[in-house]
Motif scaffolding. Structure first.
Motif, PDB file in Angstrom:
ATOM      1  N   MET A  13       0.826  -1.209   0.000  1.00  0.00           N
ATOM      2  CA  MET A  13       0.000   0.000   0.000  1.00  0.00           C
ATOM      3  C   MET A  13       0.864   1.264   0.000  1.00  0.00           C
ATOM      4  N   LYS A  14       0.448   2.209  -0.803  1.00  0.00           N
ATOM      5  CA  LYS A  14       1.241   3.431  -0.930  1.00  0.00           C
ATOM      6  C   LYS A  14       1.060   4.339   0.280  1.00  0.00           C
ATOM      7  N   THR A  15       2.137   5.002   0.635  1.00  0.00           N
ATOM      8  CA  THR A  15       2.038   5.938   1.748  1.00  0.00           C
ATOM      9  C   THR A  15       1.450   7.258   1.242  1.00  0.00           C
ATOM     10  N   LYS A  16       1.084   8.083   2.188  1.00  0.00           N
ATOM     11  CA  LYS A  16       0.493   9.380   1.830  1.00  0.00           C
ATOM     12  C   LYS A  16       1.501  10.222   1.028  1.00  0.00           C
ATOM     13  N   LYS A  17       2.755  10.101   1.452  1.00  0.00           N
ATOM     14  CA  LYS A  17       3.816  10.857   0.789  1.00  0.00           C
ATOM     15  C   LYS A  17       3.979  10.399  -0.671  1.00  0.00           C
ATOM     16  N   GLU A  18       3.897   9.090  -0.866  1.00  0.00           N
ATOM     17  CA  GLU A  18       4.044   8.563  -2.228  1.00  0.00           C
ATOM     18  C   GLU A  18       2.892   9.023  -3.123  1.00  0.00           C
ATOM     19  N   ILE A  19       1.698   8.988  -2.575  1.00  0.00           N
ATOM     20  CA  ILE A  19       0.527   9.437  -3.348  1.00  0.00           C
ATOM     21  C   ILE A  19       0.665  10.919  -3.686  1.00  0.00           C
ATOM     22  N   ASP A  20       1.089  11.678  -2.698  1.00  0.00           N
ATOM     23  CA  ASP A  20       1.302  13.115  -2.894  1.00  0.00           C
ATOM     24  C   ASP A  20       2.330  13.368  -4.003  1.00  0.00           C
ATOM     25  N   GLU A  74       3.156  11.327  -6.468  1.00  0.00           N
ATOM     26  CA  GLU A  74       2.597  10.925  -7.767  1.00  0.00           C
ATOM     27  C   GLU A  74       1.672  12.000  -8.321  1.00  0.00           C
ATOM     28  N   ILE A  75       0.867  12.575  -7.444  1.00  0.00           N
ATOM     29  CA  ILE A  75      -0.050  13.646  -7.888  1.00  0.00           C
ATOM     30  C   ILE A  75       0.757  14.824  -8.425  1.00  0.00           C
ATOM     31  N   SER A  76       1.792  15.189  -7.682  1.00  0.00           N
ATOM     32  CA  SER A  76       2.635  16.306  -8.115  1.00  0.00           C
ATOM     33  C   SER A  76       3.289  16.011  -9.456  1.00  0.00           C
ATOM     34  N   GLU A  77       3.747  14.770  -9.607  1.00  0.00           N
ATOM     35  CA  GLU A  77       4.424  14.375 -10.848  1.00  0.00           C
ATOM     36  C   GLU A  77       3.458  14.457 -12.034  1.00  0.00           C
ATOM     37  N   ARG A  82       0.818  16.268 -12.220  1.00  0.00           N
ATOM     38  CA  ARG A  82       0.492  17.680 -12.454  1.00  0.00           C
ATOM     39  C   ARG A  82       1.578  18.341 -13.303  1.00  0.00           C
ATOM     40  N   LEU A  83       2.801  18.031 -12.959  1.00  0.00           N
ATOM     41  CA  LEU A  83       3.945  18.570 -13.702  1.00  0.00           C
ATOM     42  C   LEU A  83       3.922  18.077 -15.153  1.00  0.00           C
ATOM     43  N   GLU A  84       3.648  16.797 -15.291  1.00  0.00           N
ATOM     44  CA  GLU A  84       3.656  16.183 -16.623  1.00  0.00           C
ATOM     45  C   GLU A  84       2.540  16.744 -17.499  1.00  0.00           C
ATOM     46  N   SER A  85       1.337  16.882 -16.898  1.00  0.00           N
ATOM     47  CA  SER A  85       0.214  17.369 -17.718  1.00  0.00           C
ATOM     48  C   SER A  85       0.430  18.826 -18.123  1.00  0.00           C
ATOM     49  N   ARG A  86       1.122  19.568 -17.290  1.00  0.00           N
ATOM     50  CA  ARG A  86       1.338  20.989 -17.595  1.00  0.00           C
ATOM     51  C   ARG A  86       2.519  21.201 -18.555  1.00  0.00           C
ATOM     52  N   PHE A  87       3.588  20.475 -18.321  1.00  0.00           N
ATOM     53  CA  PHE A  87       4.830  20.763 -19.074  1.00  0.00           C
ATOM     54  C   PHE A  87       5.271  19.634 -20.010  1.00  0.00           C
ATOM     55  N   GLY A  88       4.737  18.456 -19.833  1.00  0.00           N
ATOM     56  CA  GLY A  88       5.122  17.331 -20.687  1.00  0.00           C
ATOM     57  C   GLY A  88       6.488  16.763 -20.347  1.00  0.00           C
ATOM     58  N   LYS A  89       6.913  15.794 -21.171  1.00  0.00           N
ATOM     59  CA  LYS A  89       8.224  15.174 -20.928  1.00  0.00           C
ATOM     60  C   LYS A  89       9.047  15.163 -22.208  1.00  0.00           C
ATOM     61  N   LYS A  90       8.709  16.076 -23.098  1.00  0.00           N
ATOM     62  CA  LYS A  90       9.370  16.080 -24.405  1.00  0.00           C
ATOM     63  C   LYS A  90      10.870  16.366 -24.277  1.00  0.00           C
ATOM     64  N   ASN A  91      11.624  15.756 -25.179  1.00  0.00           N
ATOM     65  CA  ASN A  91      13.045  16.066 -25.225  1.00  0.00           C
ATOM     66  C   ASN A  91      13.271  17.142 -26.287  1.00  0.00           C
ATOM     67  N   SER A  92      13.559  18.341 -25.839  1.00  0.00           N
ATOM     68  CA  SER A  92      13.681  19.464 -26.777  1.00  0.00           C
ATOM     69  C   SER A  92      15.118  19.945 -26.934  1.00  0.00           C
TER      70      SER A  92
END
Lengths: 173, 182
Positions: A1-8, A10-13, A15-25
């Motif tokens: 089971m994931k800890t609260k910190k891990e869930i937090d 993942e959510i942050s990650e 959020r970052l990905e949906s906003r900025f993506g992971k493209k190699n530019s």
């Protein structure tokens, strides 16, 4: 089971990905990866050629040269003491005999440098490296530590010093 | 990379007749991934190219010492990571006086389309990443962009999984703060 910190996290990650993506530019020149293996092999070959030609002269002869140099230097020091007061220190001989900058790129000086380096305590060499370029030492230690069973080899230290320092600098420590 | 592929490469590298071919294959196998992690650290292609070449030269020179306790990839990656950090450190010593100066210099490179051709948002993220200390930046890049597991990162960096999780967590939180996204 994931800890609260891990869930937090993942959510942050997400959020970052949906906003900025992971493209190699980061642009890479065309054909770079196609040529890279050959460029590396070329570099290895040129370094090997250099090592080979370097090995061919003084280093392969080191086995008999070092004792020969030792005798020659001992004779020189003996002669020196014969004409100088006994209180003169060996260190000052080094300083007098070898002045900064007059020893590089000269085969006979290489023998002298080798002799001194091989007779200096190992710690002394490390200190010398530290003073000259601690980042290099770090990298050597790092690199050696990541090479299984790797330790910093004395020969590596000596090679480094030979290429990067004058004997004058070394004898100042 | 599957262990079988590593085995095949090592078999080729172990024999004098096939060593050169094996090495070329090894470079082809790993070059893009190694380049990617190095490039994200040093930003300039020319620097990344120098480092990547040095990494593979070191691999060649030390193949005999490789005892297969780690995977080839881990081993090569570790050399790349150390070389990148060494490069940044030497820049700090030789050209700049502090990490902040290095960071500012790298940020300027992001604004130059020769070195970075992403859109404004991507550039903003890259600049925020550059604000992280080099090792934390490395951890972030390895996890976020290279999708490495904490176990792989641990093998490469010689740091515990717990410490890496904490470092990544902290990196993400800092980025959220720098980018003002919550």
């Amino acid at each position: 089971m994931k800890t609260k910190k891990e869930i937090d996290r993942e959510i942050s990650e997400k959020r970052l990905e949906s906003r900025f993506g992971k493209k190699n530019s980061f642009p890479v020149p065309e054909g770079y990866f196609a040529d890279l293996p050959q460029n590396i092999i070329q570099k290895i070959k040129s370094e090997q050629t250099f090592t080979l030609s370097f090995d061919h002269s003084p280093r392969t002869q080191r086995r008999w040269l070092i004792p020969a140099i030792t005798i020659a230097v001992a004779a020189f020091i003996g002669a020196f003491f014969l004409f100088k007061p006994l209180t003169t220190q060996v260190n000052s001989i080094d300083k007098q005999v070898v002045s900064k900058g007059d020893i590089q790129n000269d085969a006979s000086d290489y023998y002298y440098i080798s002799h001194i380096l091989y007779n200096l305590p190992y710690d002394h060499l490390l200190n010398a490296i530290n003073k000259e370029d601690d980042t290099y030492l770090d990298s050597v230690i790092y690199s050696r530590s990541l090479i299984p069973d790797g330790t910093l080899k004395e020969e590596e230290v000596i090679d480094y010093l030979y290429y990067h320092m004058s004997i004058y600098d070394i004898t100042q420590f | 990379m599957p262990k079988e592929d590593d085995k095949r490469l090592l078999n080729l590298l172990a024999q004098e007749k096939t060593k050169n071919y094996g090495f070329e294959l090894l470079v082809k196998t790993y070059q893009e991934r190694i380049y990617s992690i190095v490039r994200r650290m040093v930003i300039r292609h020319e620097d990344a190219n120098d480092i990547v070449q040095d990494v593979f030269v070191k691999v060649w020179q030390n193949l005999d010492n490789f005892r297969q306790e780690s995977s080839l990839y881990t081993w090569i990656y570790r050399i790349a990571v150390n070389e990148s950090l060494r490069h940044l450190k030497s820049r700090k010593v030789k050209i700049f006086s502090s990490d902040v100066d290095v960071q500012k210099h790298l940020e300027q490179l992001i604004d130059n389309p020769l070195h970075f051709n992403g859109d404004q948002l991507e550039a903003k993220l890259q600049k925020a990443i550059l604000k992280l200390p080099p090792k934390q930046r490395l951890v972030f890049n390895m996890k976020y962009y290279e999708d490495l597991t904490y176990e792989q990162m641990s093998a490469i960096l010689g740091t515990s999984v717990g410490a890496l999780k904490a470092s990544y967590h902290l990196a993400i939180k800092k980025l959220e703060h720098y980018l003002d996204i919550y």
